[in-house]
Motif scaffolding. Structure first.
Motif, PDB file in Angstrom:
ATOM      1  N   GLN A 134       0.831  -1.205   0.000  1.00  0.00           N
ATOM      2  CA  GLN A 134       0.000   0.000   0.000  1.00  0.00           C
ATOM      3  C   GLN A 134       0.864   1.254   0.000  1.00  0.00           C
ATOM      4  OE1 GLN A 134      -2.880  -1.815  -0.826  1.00  0.00           O
ATOM      5  NE2 GLN A 134      -3.802  -0.079   0.202  1.00  0.00           N
ATOM      6  N   LEU A 135       1.923   1.236   0.820  1.00  0.00           N
ATOM      7  CA  LEU A 135       2.823   2.390   0.883  1.00  0.00           C
ATOM      8  C   LEU A 135       3.538   2.597  -0.442  1.00  0.00           C
ATOM      9  CD1 LEU A 135       4.145   4.603   2.575  1.00  0.00           C
ATOM     10  CD2 LEU A 135       5.834   2.938   3.334  1.00  0.00           C
ATOM     11  N   GLN A 136       3.941   1.482  -1.103  1.00  0.00           N
ATOM     12  CA  GLN A 136       4.611   1.599  -2.399  1.00  0.00           C
ATOM     13  C   GLN A 136       3.678   2.196  -3.445  1.00  0.00           C
ATOM     14  OE1 GLN A 136       7.889   0.893  -2.922  1.00  0.00           O
ATOM     15  NE2 GLN A 136       7.568   1.860  -4.894  1.00  0.00           N
ATOM     16  N   GLY A 137       2.394   1.801  -3.402  1.00  0.00           N
ATOM     17  CA  GLY A 137       1.423   2.390  -4.320  1.00  0.00           C
ATOM     18  C   GLY A 137       1.273   3.881  -4.088  1.00  0.00           C
ATOM     19  N   THR A 138       1.252   4.291  -2.819  1.00  0.00           N
ATOM     20  CA  THR A 138       1.160   5.725  -2.503  1.00  0.00           C
ATOM     21  C   THR A 138       2.391   6.462  -3.004  1.00  0.00           C
ATOM     22  OG1 THR A 138      -0.154   5.199  -0.540  1.00  0.00           O
ATOM     23  CG2 THR A 138       0.852   7.382  -0.645  1.00  0.00           C
ATOM     24  N   VAL A 139       3.564   5.857  -2.807  1.00  0.00           N
ATOM     25  CA  VAL A 139       4.807   6.489  -3.272  1.00  0.00           C
ATOM     26  C   VAL A 139       4.810   6.624  -4.792  1.00  0.00           C
ATOM     27  CG1 VAL A 139       7.305   6.165  -3.452  1.00  0.00           C
ATOM     28  CG2 VAL A 139       6.154   5.761  -1.271  1.00  0.00           C
ATOM     29  N   ASN A 140       4.353   5.579  -5.490  1.00  0.00           N
ATOM     30  CA  ASN A 140       4.303   5.643  -6.953  1.00  0.00           C
ATOM     31  C   ASN A 140       3.352   6.743  -7.424  1.00  0.00           C
ATOM     32  OD1 ASN A 140       6.077   3.494  -7.094  1.00  0.00           O
ATOM     33  ND2 ASN A 140       4.472   1.954  -7.293  1.00  0.00           N
ATOM     34  N   ALA A 141       2.209   6.852  -6.760  1.00  0.00           N
ATOM     35  CA  ALA A 141       1.261   7.911  -7.122  1.00  0.00           C
ATOM     36  C   ALA A 141       1.867   9.294  -6.885  1.00  0.00           C
ATOM     37  CB  ALA A 141      -0.034   7.741  -6.318  1.00  0.00           C
ATOM     38  N   GLN A 142       2.575   9.435  -5.768  1.00  0.00           N
ATOM     39  CA  GLN A 142       3.209  10.725  -5.477  1.00  0.00           C
ATOM     40  C   GLN A 142       4.302  11.041  -6.501  1.00  0.00           C
ATOM     41  OE1 GLN A 142       2.312  12.967  -3.309  1.00  0.00           O
ATOM     42  NE2 GLN A 142       0.678  11.740  -2.413  1.00  0.00           N
ATOM     43  N   ASN A 143       5.064  10.000  -6.893  1.00  0.00           N
ATOM     44  CA  ASN A 143       6.105  10.216  -7.904  1.00  0.00           C
ATOM     45  C   ASN A 143       5.494  10.638  -9.240  1.00  0.00           C
ATOM     46  OD1 ASN A 143       8.193   9.585  -6.153  1.00  0.00           O
ATOM     47  ND2 ASN A 143       8.196   7.416  -6.692  1.00  0.00           N
ATOM     48  N   ALA A 144       4.377   9.997  -9.607  1.00  0.00           N
ATOM     49  CA  ALA A 144       3.716  10.375 -10.858  1.00  0.00           C
ATOM     50  C   ALA A 144       3.228  11.826 -10.789  1.00  0.00           C
ATOM     51  CB  ALA A 144       2.545   9.432 -11.133  1.00  0.00           C
ATOM     52  N   ARG A 145       2.671  12.200  -9.649  1.00  0.00           N
ATOM     53  CA  ARG A 145       2.208  13.585  -9.500  1.00  0.00           C
ATOM     54  C   ARG A 145       3.383  14.563  -9.546  1.00  0.00           C
ATOM     55  NH1 ARG A 145      -2.002  16.565  -8.240  1.00  0.00           N
ATOM     56  NH2 ARG A 145      -1.780  18.419  -6.917  1.00  0.00           N
ATOM     57  N   ILE A 146       4.493  14.168  -8.924  1.00  0.00           N
ATOM     58  CA  ILE A 146       5.678  15.029  -8.966  1.00  0.00           C
ATOM     59  C   ILE A 146       6.164  15.203 -10.402  1.00  0.00           C
ATOM     60  CG2 ILE A 146       8.114  15.116  -8.319  1.00  0.00           C
ATOM     61  CD1 ILE A 146       7.328  13.860  -5.647  1.00  0.00           C
ATOM     62  N   ASP A 147       6.125  14.101 -11.190  1.00  0.00           N
ATOM     63  CA  ASP A 147       6.542  14.207 -12.595  1.00  0.00           C
ATOM     64  C   ASP A 147       5.639  15.178 -13.356  1.00  0.00           C
ATOM     65  OD1 ASP A 147       8.548  12.420 -12.130  1.00  0.00           O
ATOM     66  OD2 ASP A 147       7.426  10.665 -12.836  1.00  0.00           O
ATOM     67  N   VAL A 148       4.318  15.071 -13.126  1.00  0.00           N
ATOM     68  CA  VAL A 148       3.383  15.977 -13.804  1.00  0.00           C
ATOM     69  C   VAL A 148       3.663  17.425 -13.416  1.00  0.00           C
ATOM     70  CG1 VAL A 148       0.960  16.630 -14.011  1.00  0.00           C
ATOM     71  CG2 VAL A 148       1.598  14.226 -14.070  1.00  0.00           C
ATOM     72  N   LEU A 149       3.859  17.643 -12.119  1.00  0.00           N
ATOM     73  CA  LEU A 149       4.121  19.009 -11.659  1.00  0.00           C
ATOM     74  C   LEU A 149       5.458  19.517 -12.190  1.00  0.00           C
ATOM     75  CD1 LEU A 149       2.902  18.741  -7.949  1.00  0.00           C
ATOM     76  CD2 LEU A 149       1.728  19.816  -9.878  1.00  0.00           C
ATOM     77  N   SER A 150       6.442  18.617 -12.305  1.00  0.00           N
ATOM     78  CA  SER A 150       7.738  19.029 -12.852  1.00  0.00           C
ATOM     79  C   SER A 150       7.612  19.453 -14.304  1.00  0.00           C
ATOM     80  CB  SER A 150       8.752  17.886 -12.718  1.00  0.00           C
ATOM     81  OG  SER A 150       8.973  17.561 -11.357  1.00  0.00           O
ATOM     82  N   ARG A 151       6.827  18.679 -15.088  1.00  0.00           N
ATOM     83  CA  ARG A 151       6.633  19.052 -16.487  1.00  0.00           C
ATOM     84  C   ARG A 151       5.894  20.390 -16.594  1.00  0.00           C
ATOM     85  NH1 ARG A 151       5.692  13.442 -17.024  1.00  0.00           N
ATOM     86  NH2 ARG A 151       3.447  13.751 -16.862  1.00  0.00           N
ATOM     87  N   ARG A 152       4.898  20.571 -15.733  1.00  0.00           N
ATOM     88  CA  ARG A 152       4.190  21.851 -15.755  1.00  0.00           C
ATOM     89  C   ARG A 152       5.128  23.001 -15.395  1.00  0.00           C
ATOM     90  NH1 ARG A 152      -1.603  20.503 -12.708  1.00  0.00           N
ATOM     91  NH2 ARG A 152      -2.425  19.100 -14.338  1.00  0.00           N
ATOM     92  N   ALA A 153       5.982  22.760 -14.418  1.00  0.00           N
ATOM     93  CA  ALA A 153       6.930  23.802 -14.026  1.00  0.00           C
ATOM     94  C   ALA A 153       7.903  24.108 -15.167  1.00  0.00           C
ATOM     95  CB  ALA A 153       7.691  23.373 -12.768  1.00  0.00           C
TER      96      ALA A 153
END
Length: 307
Positions: A134-153
């Motif tokens: 469950q924690l790994q799934g949360t981390v993966n979701a956070q990493n994906a969101r970070i990637d999206v935010l990085s591209r937007r930035a």
């Protein structure tokens, strides 16, 4: 423990067993059956014929064994009468066997306890693995969101850089050579080498630095050419019109007139384009090249000029 003590204990146990057995088969013992009457054999007694008598009250090993065999024979006889398949067996428990059995029971209990501990630990491990997933799934979701935010930035940063480039003042023109002829040649060299941005700034600087120079009309003509290449029709019209003030008789005048008519057509000013083309026919048709004449004919058709 001496043989006498052991013999007394075994004799006591055997007598008790014999008493119980005799109570159960009282009627059987007196039946006139040859097979049942001969319960005890005489082989043991025959063995004792040549042996000295044992003192009264003393039990030797052979007598004890004989008594035990007799008890077993009696038990088998009782079992045959009761139609039992397996005769009962009286076995005195061995202390070492009892101790060994206790040890086995203790080890078995310990093994059961260890099995319970292993089962509990296995359950805890499975819960930990599930929580880790469950924690790994949360981390993966956070990493994906970070990637999206990085591209937007990154996109926002690139957009800000574009805005800064648009708002930033243009770079300065090349340094002046100190003469009108030198500055014109410098701008023209930049243009012919493909450095149109630097050439445009150099010609613009020339028009303000040398407003009385003989090369001024041609400088405006070259600016018109550069602006036409950049699809700046309005800027090209202004540059060509400035260069053609007074309708000069220079070698570049026919081309400037035709290109002025083309810029006017691109600016959706067909009547002005037709006026410029009429001046071309009137002033420059005789000296113009076939290429410029063909361009003028095409523009007349596009602007629907009168024949």
């Amino acid at each position: 423990m001496t043989w006498t003590s052991r013999g007394r204990m075994a004799a006591g146990a055997s007598i008790v067993a014999l008493t119980l057995a005799f109570g159960a088969v009282t009627t059987v013992a007196f039946l006139p059956s040859v097979s049942q009457a001969q319960i005890f054999g005489d082989e043991d007694e025959e063995e004792d014929l040549g042996r000295p008598a044992t003192p009264a009250g003393a039990w030797d090993e052979k007598r004890l064994n004989r008594l035990d065999r007799n008890v077993r024979k009696l038990e088998r006889a009782v079992a045959r009468v009761e139609n039992k398949k397996t005769p009962p067996i009286l076995i005195e428990p061995d202390p070492e066997v009892v101790a060994l059995q206790a040890t086995v029971d203790s080890l078995s209990r310990k093994q059961d306890e260890q099995s319970d501990v292993i089962t509990r630990l296995t359950g805890q491990l499975e819960e930990a693995l599930y929580a880790n997933q469950q924690l790994q799934g949360t981390v993966n979701a956070q990493n994906a969101r970070i990637d999206v935010l990085s591209r937007r930035a990154d996109n926002a940063d690139a957009h800000l850089k574009d805005i800064d480039a648009l708002l930033a003042p243009p770079p300065p023109p090349p340094a002046s050579t100190g003469s009108a002829e030198g500055d014109f040649d410098q701008a023209f060299a930049l243009m012919t080498s493909g450095q149109t941005d630097d050439a445009s700034r150099a010609f613009e600087a020339f028009t303000t630095t040398w407003p009385e120079a003989a090369q001024l009309p041609e400088a405006w003509f070259r600016l018109g050419q550069i602006r036409s290449m950049k699809q700046d029709a309005g800027g090209a019209v202004a540059a060509y019109a400035t260069a053609l003030k007074g309708w000069p008789k220079t070698s570049w005048a026919p081309e400037a007139t035709v290109r002025l008519a083309g810029a006017l057509t691109d600016s959706n000013r067909p009547s002005d384009a037709c006026l410029a083309l009429s001046q071309f026919d009137k002033l420059y048709a005789k000296t113009a090249t076939n290429e410029h004449k063909s361009m003028a004919k095409t523009l007349k058709t596009r602007s629907k000029c009168a024949a």
